[in-house]
Design an enzyme around this catalytic site. Structure first.
Site, PDB file in Angstrom:
ATOM      1  N   HIS A   6       0.383  -0.991  -0.165  1.00 18.61           N
ATOM      2  CA  HIS A   6      -0.163  -0.145  -0.223  1.00 18.61           C
ATOM      3  C   HIS A   6       1.324   1.424   0.013  1.00 18.61           C
ATOM      4  CE1 HIS A   6      -2.977   2.578   2.087  1.00 18.61           C
ATOM      5  NE2 HIS A   6      -2.989   3.032   1.446  1.00 18.61           N
ATOM      6  N   ARG A   7       0.443   1.976  -0.956  1.00 16.11           N
ATOM      7  CA  ARG A   7       1.547   3.131  -0.863  1.00 16.11           C
ATOM      8  C   ARG A   7       3.190   2.754  -1.310  1.00 16.11           C
ATOM      9  NH1 ARG A   7      -2.127   7.531   2.484  1.00 16.11           N
ATOM     10  NH2 ARG A   7      -4.056   6.441   2.056  1.00 16.11           N
ATOM     11  N   GLU A  33       0.861  -0.941  -4.842  1.00 17.30           N
ATOM     12  CA  GLU A  33      -0.534   0.071  -4.999  1.00 17.30           C
ATOM     13  C   GLU A  33      -0.239   1.836  -4.759  1.00 17.30           C
ATOM     14  OE1 GLU A  33      -4.128   2.607  -3.756  1.00 17.30           O
ATOM     15  OE2 GLU A  33      -1.983   2.129  -2.205  1.00 17.30           O
ATOM     16  N   ASP A  35      -1.213   5.850  -5.952  1.00 15.56           N
ATOM     17  CA  ASP A  35      -2.369   7.646  -6.193  1.00 15.56           C
ATOM     18  C   ASP A  35      -2.307   8.071  -6.988  1.00 15.56           C
ATOM     19  OD1 ASP A  35      -4.215   6.709  -4.192  1.00 15.56           O
ATOM     20  OD2 ASP A  35      -2.023   6.635  -2.888  1.00 15.56           O
ATOM     21  N   HIS A  48      -0.902  10.779  -2.360  1.00 14.67           N
ATOM     22  CA  HIS A  48      -2.347  10.502  -1.905  1.00 14.67           C
ATOM     23  C   HIS A  48      -3.058  11.458  -1.680  1.00 14.67           C
ATOM     24  CE1 HIS A  48      -4.951   9.047   0.978  1.00 14.67           C
ATOM     25  NE2 HIS A  48      -5.099   8.377   0.477  1.00 14.67           N
ATOM     26  N   GLU A 108      -4.387   4.299  -7.903  1.00  6.46           N
ATOM     27  CA  GLU A 108      -6.210   4.547  -8.305  1.00  6.46           C
ATOM     28  C   GLU A 108      -5.861   5.988  -8.691  1.00  6.46           C
ATOM     29  OE1 GLU A 108      -8.890   6.640  -4.183  1.00  6.46           O
ATOM     30  OE2 GLU A 108      -6.892   4.305  -4.027  1.00  6.46           O
ATOM     31  N   LYS A 110      -7.047   9.548  -8.159  1.00  9.40           N
ATOM     32  CA  LYS A 110      -7.537  10.449  -7.095  1.00  9.40           C
ATOM     33  C   LYS A 110      -8.398  11.047  -7.907  1.00  9.40           C
ATOM     34  CE  LYS A 110      -6.475   9.369  -3.349  1.00  9.40           C
ATOM     35  NZ  LYS A 110      -7.478   9.072  -1.874  1.00  9.40           N
ATOM     36  N   ASP A 228       0.647  -1.956   4.749  1.00  4.92           N
ATOM     37  CA  ASP A 228       1.296  -0.323   4.799  1.00  4.92           C
ATOM     38  C   ASP A 228       2.188  -1.007   5.064  1.00  4.92           C
ATOM     39  OD1 ASP A 228      -0.476   1.109   4.285  1.00  4.92           O
ATOM     40  OD2 ASP A 228      -0.370   1.274   7.031  1.00  4.92           O
TER      41      ASP A 228
END
Length: 232
Positions: A6-7, A33, A35, A48, A108, A110, A228
């Site tokens: 995640h990120r 993943e 953003d 993000h 993703e 945003k 994370d």
């Protein structure tokens, strides 16, 4: 259990930065993943929040700043001073980090606060240059963005992001020709989610950082978790 970092590896490194992605690229996890937002000069950047206030030493909205302006700020020190000097990444820079790995790449969009007109085509063009579209998943809380992206790149997998659930979820998802949804992990046990899984919809759950919750998600037949930590 499949895991999306995640990120990037954001538990140990400043989220959505080159070092977080470089470390994630070393992991034996299913994917990563991150953003994407759009700058004032139409550049795709990986961050993000709509603003840079939380994760940099600058202030302002991404949409109001040029890429050159954004590159002057430090995106590492907020996490730890030892990461001082980390710069905001462009989408192409992040894709380059994973060019020679086998990780799935969840982008993703945003656009659920600011619309960012044209962002779908710009991302599609970047993915054409990447030439590994089979590894891409596009997701967004803005489902209109998903519909627009599907018109441009119908062969790329898309997923609908939800912060809360809706009735007739399975029909809604199929109207978008999507095969996956992304939900908060605590909805995994809800009957509406279990019914969607039974009907062949892939469910991925965010954000799971504890092994016992990951095990619960696996028992509930959740396909993938966002973490994370990258591994659990």
């Amino acid at each position: 259990m499949k895991i999306l970092a995640h990120r990037g590896l954001s538990a140990s490194f400043p989220e959505n930065t080159a070092i977080a992605f470089q470390q994630a690229a070393k992991l034996d996890c299913w994917g990563v993943e991150f953003d994407v937002h759009l700058t004032s000069d139409q550049q795709l950047v990986v961050i993000h929040d709509e603003s840079i206030d939380r994760t940099s030493n600058g202030t302002g909205f991404v949409k109001d700043l040029t890429l050159a302006q954004l590159k002057t700020y430090d995106f590492g020190s907020w996490f730890d001073v030892k990461f001082a000097g980390q710069k905001i990444c462009t989408l192409s820079e992040v894709l380059a980090i994973f060019k020679d790995t086998k990780h799935q790449i969840n982008i993703e969009i945003k656009s659920d606060v600011f619309e960012y007109p044209g962002i779908e085509l710009l991302i599609a063009n970047a993915l054409e240059a990447f030439q590994q579209k089979e590894r891409i998943i596009i997701s967004s809380f803005n489902h209109e963005t998903i519909a627009r992206f599907q018109q441009i790149q119908p062969q790329i997998h898309c997923a609908l992001l939800f912060a809360s659930l809706i009735t007739n979820l399975d029909d809604y998802v199929r109207n978008f020709d999507c095969d996956a949804i992304h939900i908060p992990y605590y909805y995994g046990m809800r009957s509406i989610i279990q019914r969607a899984i039974q009907q062949g919809i892939v469910v991925r759950a965010y954000t799971v950082n504890k092994k016992e919750i990951a095990e619960q998600m696996e028992q509930l037949h959740i396909d993938t978790i966002f973490s994370d930590k990258g591994t659990l």
